[in-house]
Design a protein around this motif. Structure first.
Motif, mmCIF file in Angstrom:
data_model
loop_
_atom_site.group_PDB
_atom_site.id
_atom_site.type_symbol
_atom_site.label_atom_id
_atom_site.label_comp_id
_atom_site.label_asym_id
_atom_site.label_seq_id
_atom_site.Cartn_x
_atom_site.Cartn_y
_atom_site.Cartn_z
ATOM 1 N N ASN A 263 0.785 -1.827 0.211
ATOM 2 C CA ASN A 263 0.041 -0.280 0.246
ATOM 3 C C ASN A 263 1.105 1.074 -0.620
ATOM 4 O OD1 ASN A 263 -2.677 -1.511 0.348
ATOM 5 N ND2 ASN A 263 -2.167 -1.749 2.683
ATOM 6 N N ALA A 264 2.719 1.099 0.081
ATOM 7 C CA ALA A 264 2.539 2.253 0.091
ATOM 8 C C ALA A 264 3.466 2.833 -1.160
ATOM 9 C CB ALA A 264 3.942 2.050 0.647
ATOM 10 N N ARG A 265 3.966 3.791 -1.896
ATOM 11 C CA ARG A 265 4.483 4.211 -2.628
ATOM 12 C C ARG A 265 6.181 4.569 -2.530
ATOM 13 N NH1 ARG A 265 2.478 10.217 -3.969
ATOM 14 N NH2 ARG A 265 3.325 10.323 -1.965
ATOM 15 N N ASN A 433 8.766 13.733 14.128
ATOM 16 C CA ASN A 433 6.893 13.566 14.562
ATOM 17 C C ASN A 433 6.903 14.802 14.108
ATOM 18 O OD1 ASN A 433 5.578 11.242 14.943
ATOM 19 N ND2 ASN A 433 6.694 11.314 17.221
ATOM 20 N N VAL A 434 5.437 16.025 13.973
ATOM 21 C CA VAL A 434 5.014 17.186 12.675
ATOM 22 C C VAL A 434 3.330 16.985 13.297
ATOM 23 C CG1 VAL A 434 5.593 18.828 11.547
ATOM 24 C CG2 VAL A 434 7.171 16.502 11.379
ATOM 25 N N PRO A 435 3.411 17.476 14.264
ATOM 26 C CA PRO A 435 1.795 17.122 14.837
ATOM 27 C C PRO A 435 1.056 18.266 13.927
ATOM 28 C CG PRO A 435 3.029 18.207 16.563
ATOM 29 C CD PRO A 435 4.101 17.966 15.824
ATOM 30 N N GLU A 436 1.241 19.343 13.285
ATOM 31 C CA GLU A 436 0.859 19.951 12.268
ATOM 32 C C GLU A 436 0.537 19.740 10.480
ATOM 33 O OE1 GLU A 436 2.405 24.429 10.150
ATOM 34 O OE2 GLU A 436 3.989 23.867 12.505
ATOM 35 N N ASN A 437 1.242 18.512 10.052
ATOM 36 C CA ASN A 437 1.335 17.658 9.266
ATOM 37 C C ASN A 437 -0.002 16.717 9.154
ATOM 38 O OD1 ASN A 437 2.808 19.203 7.596
ATOM 39 N ND2 ASN A 437 4.725 18.233 8.228
ATOM 40 N N PRO A 438 -0.298 16.538 7.504
ATOM 41 C CA PRO A 438 -1.779 16.170 8.132
ATOM 42 C C PRO A 438 -1.103 14.545 8.522
ATOM 43 C CG PRO A 438 -1.129 17.094 6.049
ATOM 44 C CD PRO A 438 -0.785 17.577 6.526
ATOM 45 N N ASN A 439 -2.422 13.714 9.750
ATOM 46 C CA ASN A 439 -1.706 12.677 9.975
ATOM 47 C C ASN A 439 -1.733 11.469 8.547
ATOM 48 O OD1 ASN A 439 -1.758 12.917 12.273
ATOM 49 N ND2 ASN A 439 -3.467 12.666 12.715
ATOM 50 N N ASP A 440 -1.868 11.621 7.728
ATOM 51 C CA ASP A 440 -1.488 10.452 6.752
ATOM 52 C C ASP A 440 -0.537 10.139 5.730
ATOM 53 O OD1 ASP A 440 -2.634 12.646 5.459
ATOM 54 O OD2 ASP A 440 -5.152 11.860 3.877
ATOM 55 N N MET A 441 0.020 11.638 5.939
ATOM 56 C CA MET A 441 1.782 11.712 5.375
ATOM 57 C C MET A 441 2.188 11.180 6.410
ATOM 58 S SD MET A 441 1.271 12.986 2.303
ATOM 59 C CE MET A 441 2.913 13.942 1.965
ATOM 60 N N THR A 442 2.922 9.239 5.968
ATOM 61 C CA THR A 442 3.890 9.141 6.398
ATOM 62 C C THR A 442 4.738 8.536 6.197
ATOM 63 O OG1 THR A 442 2.647 7.306 6.787
ATOM 64 C CG2 THR A 442 2.172 8.657 8.741
ATOM 65 N N HIS A 461 6.505 18.457 5.226
ATOM 66 C CA HIS A 461 5.349 17.793 4.192
ATOM 67 C C HIS A 461 4.711 16.173 5.189
ATOM 68 C CE1 HIS A 461 6.600 20.136 0.764
ATOM 69 N NE2 HIS A 461 8.106 19.580 0.713
ATOM 70 N N TYR A 462 5.504 15.975 5.724
ATOM 71 C CA TYR A 462 4.800 14.931 6.138
ATOM 72 C C TYR A 462 5.048 14.945 7.988
ATOM 73 C CZ TYR A 462 6.585 12.212 2.221
ATOM 74 O OH TYR A 462 6.326 11.132 0.919
ATOM 75 N N SER A 463 4.065 14.213 8.661
ATOM 76 C CA SER A 463 3.781 13.721 9.666
ATOM 77 C C SER A 463 4.667 13.182 10.831
ATOM 78 C CB SER A 463 2.554 13.736 10.296
ATOM 79 O OG SER A 463 1.785 12.232 10.356
ATOM 80 N N ASP A 488 4.922 6.152 2.227
ATOM 81 C CA ASP A 488 5.281 6.419 1.486
ATOM 82 C C ASP A 488 6.757 5.295 2.151
ATOM 83 O OD1 ASP A 488 5.307 7.873 -1.083
ATOM 84 O OD2 ASP A 488 4.449 9.545 0.326
ATOM 85 N N ILE A 489 7.580 4.810 0.733
ATOM 86 C CA ILE A 489 8.877 4.610 1.300
ATOM 87 C C ILE A 489 10.424 4.833 0.197
ATOM 88 C CG2 ILE A 489 10.435 2.260 1.612
ATOM 89 C CD1 ILE A 489 7.723 0.886 2.476
#
Length: 513
Positions: A263-265, A433-442, A461-463, A488-489
């Motif tokens: 499921n990862a790009r 961890n970046v709290p202000e970024n969207p949770n679906d960006m890992t 860009h990534y949470s 992403d990977i």
């Protein structure tokens, strides 16, 4: 006569042995830091019943003696000079026909070379059960499943401190305020080959063309060293080679990760070395065209893998300070342009460079290249270490090779004054961890030491950024992350490592193979 001769030889060797041993034990002062290797030397271990029973006390003594042995530096320099006499095939593998030189004027690349059989399974192994059918207990140190991190306040759930590995590992000191300068060579892994001797770089005047730079060494042409490096314009450069069989295997390993995490790009970015930025006419047919080399490696990837070539993005800015002169890494600016290429490739706009605060960490730093070359001139080469501070608040937890955690409110430790400022050096496992970024960006980043300077840009860009160094990881990251929602990977390494068999092998070891 023969008996007396043997006795004399035994006496001579015994005398030498005890003399050297006594000198080593009784030496009045012992070095604590190696300038050539840019790292802290091992200290005598503290005694405890636990360290005695698990063998770490005696392993520590062994490391201490090895690091503080009398005439150690002289022996290392002699060894390096001997090693420099070996051909490139010594570094890259046993199959010399597998090594391909890609000339800069070669219109087409001949890569039709028979690839040797490899002894490790790849993602094409049809007997391996599907990922979703795996039901065995995780073998990670904590045996905990990762969370989805839906609540920004709970983003440390996957940061549980890994326990120490059960097998013996080389002891490593905890993070301190004054860390070693730049320990980039792998330690505690006897199968790992040396960290690539990658080219530091030239910083030309922006108003001049690279081919018109005055040579301060007084030599009209770049000088090729026996060690395989180039000295030119107060900088050291090295030359990569394509090893077809290894590069193909690297591509198979990348596909195996895609198989494990469907499921990862999945993306790859192999950073060009600084010699790729040289446009000196006399080098045209003597050094590899790294742009073509990256394209060739990317051609081995399967269609669903995003092979990023950052060469054009970097070459456009080649007159800027992209690489160090005295060290084998790129600078933060060089890493920024690679980040730009990657983030564009996945359809995201990069943050402009002027949005970051630039901070100079050290204006007269000396990197690793003297240790690699042994050339006395390189002692005088210096660099400026600077960083671009991320614009978003974040936290970072690193786990060292003993499984011990260190927590920070930044990913760039500006007090370090060296390349180690980025991500607190090379650690097996790191969580940002970046709290202000969207949770679906890992994102999971599998990196070598080049990756450290680029990863802080991903904070924009990534949470959640999970960073793994495959050279040092000691547990199965697949078992830890198989249920974690990775967006992403990214395989982020310099161009040397996809051509050295130990590196993709370590990538496989990281997922329990």
């Amino acid at each position: 006569m023969n008996k007396k001769h043997n006795i004399v030889i035994i006496v001579i060797f015994a005398t030498l042995f005890f003399t050297v041993s006594a000198a080593n034990i009784l030496q009045p002062t012992r070095a604590t830091f190696s300038e050539e290797e840019k790292r802290e030397l091992s200290r005598f271990p503290e005694f405890s019943l636990e360290s005695l029973t698990n063998g770490k006390f005696f392993a520590g003594i062994d490391s201490f003696i090895s690091d503080t042995f009398i005439f150690r530096n002289e022996l290392i320099q002699t060894s390096r000079k001997i090693n420099s006499l070996w051909s490139a095939s010594t570094f890259f593998g046993t199959d010399e026909n597998s090594i391909i030189f890609i000339s800069t004027d070669t219109p087409s690349i001949d890569i039709d070379v028979e690839s040797p059989l490899l002894d490790i399974e790849t993602g094409k192994d049809k007997e391996k059960p599907p990922v979703q059918d795996k039901t065995e207990e995780p073998t990670t140190p904590e045996n905990d499943e990762p969370t989805t991190n839906e609540d920004p306040e709970d983003k440390t759930d996957i940061n549980e401190t890994p326990k120490e590995p059960t097998e013996d590992k080389t002891d490593i000191s905890e993070t301190t305020e004054t860390p070693p300068e730049d320990p980039n060579k792998p330690e505690g892994n006897t199968t790992q080959e040396p960290e690539p001797t990658i080219s530091p770089a030239v910083t030309p005047d922006p108003g001049n063309d690279l081919t018109e730079i005055e040579d301060p060494l007084g030599v009209g042409e770049p000088e090729f060293l026996a060690s395989g490096h180039i000295i030119y314009n107060n900088a050291v450069y090295s030359i990569p080679y394509l090893v077809k069989s290894v590069a193909e295997y690297y591509a198979d390993v990348v596909s195996y990760y895609k198989y494990l995490f469907p499921n990862a790009r999945v993306s790859t970015l192999s950073a060009p070395l600084s010699s790729s930025m040289l446009t000196i006419p006399s080098l045209k047919n003597k050094i590899t065209d790294q742009n073509k080399m990256i394209d060739t490696i990317n051609s081995y990837l399967e269609e669903d893998i995003n092979g990023v070539n950052c060469f054009d993005e970097m070459f456009e800015h080649r007159k800027e300070y992209l690489y160090f002169r005295s060290d084998h890494h790129w600078t933060a600016r060089g890493a920024y342009y690679a980040y730009t290429a990657f983030i564009k490739s996945i359809g995201i706009d990069p943050v402009p460079l002027e949005n970051f605060k630039e901070e100079v960490l050290n204006s007269s730093w000396k990197g690793t290249m003297y240790g690699y070359t042994g050339d006395e001139r390189v002692k005088e080469f210096t660099d400026e270490v600077y960083a671009y501070i991320p614009t978003k608040k974040h936290t970072m937890t690193t786990y060292n090779r003993n499984g011990e955690a260190s927590k920070y409110n930044t990913s760039i430790l500006t007090s370090y004054r060296s390349y180690d400022a980025f991500l607190d050096g090379d650690n097996p496992y790191t969580i940002i961890n970046v709290p202000e970024n969207p949770n679906d960006m890992t994102i999971l980043v599998l990196k070598d030491s080049y990756g450290r300077a680029m990863i802080p840009f991903l904070i924009e860009h990534y949470s959640t950024i999970i960073v793994v160094d495959p050279r040092y990881i000691y547990f199965d990251i697949y078992e830890l992350l198989k249920d974690y929602p990775l967006t992403d990977i990214l395989f982020l390494n310099n161009l040397y490592n996809p051509n050295v068999l130990s590196y993709p092998k370590n990538l496989m070891r990281a997922v329990g193979k």
